[in-house]
Design an enzyme around this catalytic site. Structure first.
Site, PDB file in Angstrom:
ATOM      1  N   GLN A  18       0.816  -1.216   0.000  1.00  0.00           N
ATOM      2  CA  GLN A  18       0.000   0.000   0.000  1.00  0.00           C
ATOM      3  C   GLN A  18       0.855   1.273   0.000  1.00  0.00           C
ATOM      4  O   GLN A  18       0.631   2.181  -0.799  1.00  0.00           O
ATOM      5  CB  GLN A  18      -0.927   0.005   1.221  1.00  0.00           C
ATOM      6  CG  GLN A  18      -1.955  -1.116   1.229  1.00  0.00           C
ATOM      7  CD  GLN A  18      -2.942  -0.964   2.364  1.00  0.00           C
ATOM      8  OE1 GLN A  18      -3.848  -0.134   2.311  1.00  0.00           O
ATOM      9  NE2 GLN A  18      -2.776  -1.752   3.416  1.00  0.00           N
TER      10      GLN A  18
ATOM     11  N   ASP B  38      15.253 -10.098  -2.013  1.00  0.00           N
ATOM     12  CA  ASP B  38      14.529 -11.051  -1.181  1.00  0.00           C
ATOM     13  C   ASP B  38      14.740 -10.712   0.291  1.00  0.00           C
ATOM     14  O   ASP B  38      15.854 -10.830   0.810  1.00  0.00           O
ATOM     15  CB  ASP B  38      15.018 -12.469  -1.482  1.00  0.00           C
ATOM     16  CG  ASP B  38      14.234 -13.522  -0.728  1.00  0.00           C
ATOM     17  OD1 ASP B  38      13.301 -13.162   0.009  1.00  0.00           O
ATOM     18  OD2 ASP B  38      14.554 -14.714  -0.879  1.00  0.00           O
TER      19      ASP B  38
ATOM     20  N   TYR C  81       4.022 -10.926  15.374  1.00  0.00           N
ATOM     21  CA  TYR C  81       4.208  -9.815  14.447  1.00  0.00           C
ATOM     22  C   TYR C  81       4.856  -8.638  15.156  1.00  0.00           C
ATOM     23  O   TYR C  81       5.853  -8.070  14.684  1.00  0.00           O
ATOM     24  CB  TYR C  81       2.866  -9.414  13.834  1.00  0.00           C
ATOM     25  CG  TYR C  81       2.912  -8.137  13.021  1.00  0.00           C
ATOM     26  CD1 TYR C  81       3.624  -8.080  11.832  1.00  0.00           C
ATOM     27  CD2 TYR C  81       2.226  -7.002  13.453  1.00  0.00           C
ATOM     28  CE1 TYR C  81       3.663  -6.904  11.088  1.00  0.00           C
ATOM     29  CE2 TYR C  81       2.251  -5.835  12.717  1.00  0.00           C
ATOM     30  CZ  TYR C  81       2.968  -5.779  11.535  1.00  0.00           C
ATOM     31  OH  TYR C  81       3.012  -4.618  10.805  1.00  0.00           O
TER      32      TYR C  81
END
Length: 283
Positions: free
Chosen positions: A11, A32, A121
């Site tokens: 986004q 990567d 997270y």
């Protein structure tokens, strides 16, 4: 601005493209994030004047069972990027999250408040912050919350999809935060980058979120109001919508330092929502 941006389809990365058409945007194929040294090597090899990391492992629930991958992408890779940028002597800007906090209380979180993530997270994003600070150099971390845009998957697009098929929706009302448009985040990052590139501003950790703070339920109501959808929203507690990863109930962010140091103030997310809905052709 001669910028190197990690991320190309997210986004914020897509919003950065609007402002930086000549910047180099690195997809996962080009850099990567599972290979931190490869990310560092790109910075060392290219003649960029500023580096922005807009890439991350953002699957909050999946991270609970895949923390090793999330740690490489959110923790080890940004730290390696920051070290490479410090070696080059160029600014490095990185996006972090309200998930580094435990969500207790009702007061807005200050950048210097103790971080205590509730889940994988948040832990991996906090590890990235620690690695970036340890790298030294001109590094700025921008914590944000509740990101939405016309791109990718996000709460606004989910509500629009459901609102067109359902007469009523039950939405969590005891989690409070500042919805933040990806376009506003991109503008904030660029303002910070320009000052850091000119030797102004200051390295450190900053907060940025939309105003005013609201619940997810009230956010949904505003989406439906602006999109002229008659969908009714029913308030529910977090316990009624269980997820693998716990969400912080208090995601309010104190953004005063960001305005003082960089002149970047909190945007009105309701106005930004209007722009996003226009981009989506909903109004």
């Amino acid at each position: 601005m001669n910028a190197l941006v990690f991320g190309s389809t997210g986004q914020v990365a897509q919003e950065l493209r609007r402002h930086l058409p000549d910047a180099r945007f690195l997809s996962r194929a080009a850099a990567d994030l599972n290979d931190p040294q490869a990310c560092a090597d790109v910075i060392l090899a290219l003649d960029a004047h500023v580096v922005i990391n807009a890439a991350a492992y953002t699957a909050v629930d999946k991270a609970e069972s895949d923390e090793d991958t999330a740690l490489r992408v959110n923790g080890l890779a940004p730290a390696a990027m920051a070290r490479a940028a410090a070696t080059r002597g160029i600014p490095f800007l990185h996006l972090s999250t309200d998930y580094v906090f435990n969500g207790s209380g009702t007061a807005p979180w200050h950048p210097d408040d103790t971080a205590e993530p509730l889940g994988a997270y948040g832990r991996t994003k906090l590890a990235g912050e620690h690695g970036i600070h340890a790298a030294g150099g001109s590094c700025a971390i921008l914590r944000t919350s509740w990101v939405f845009s016309a791109h990718g998957a996000n709460f606004v697009k989910t509500m629009l999809r459901l609102g067109k098929t359902k007469q009523s929706l039950a939405v969590v009302a005891d989690q409070i935060g500042g919805p933040t448009a990806a376009g506003d985040i991109a503008a904030a990052l660029l303002a910070m980058a320009r000052l850091l590139q000119n030797g102004q501003g200051a390295p450190g950790t900053y907060h940025f979120s939309g105003a005013p703070d609201v619940s997810w339920a009230d956010f949904a109501r505003e989406i439906f109001r602006q999109a002229q959808l008659p969908t009714k929203v029913t308030d529910i507690p977090s316990e009624a919508y269980p997820t693998p990863a716990r969400r912080p109930q208090n995601s309010r962010l104190d953004c005063a330092t960001t305005e003082t140091v960089f002149g970047v103030s909190r945007p009105d997310w309701r106005k930004s929502l209007t722009k996003v809905l226009q981009d989506l052709g909903e109004i």
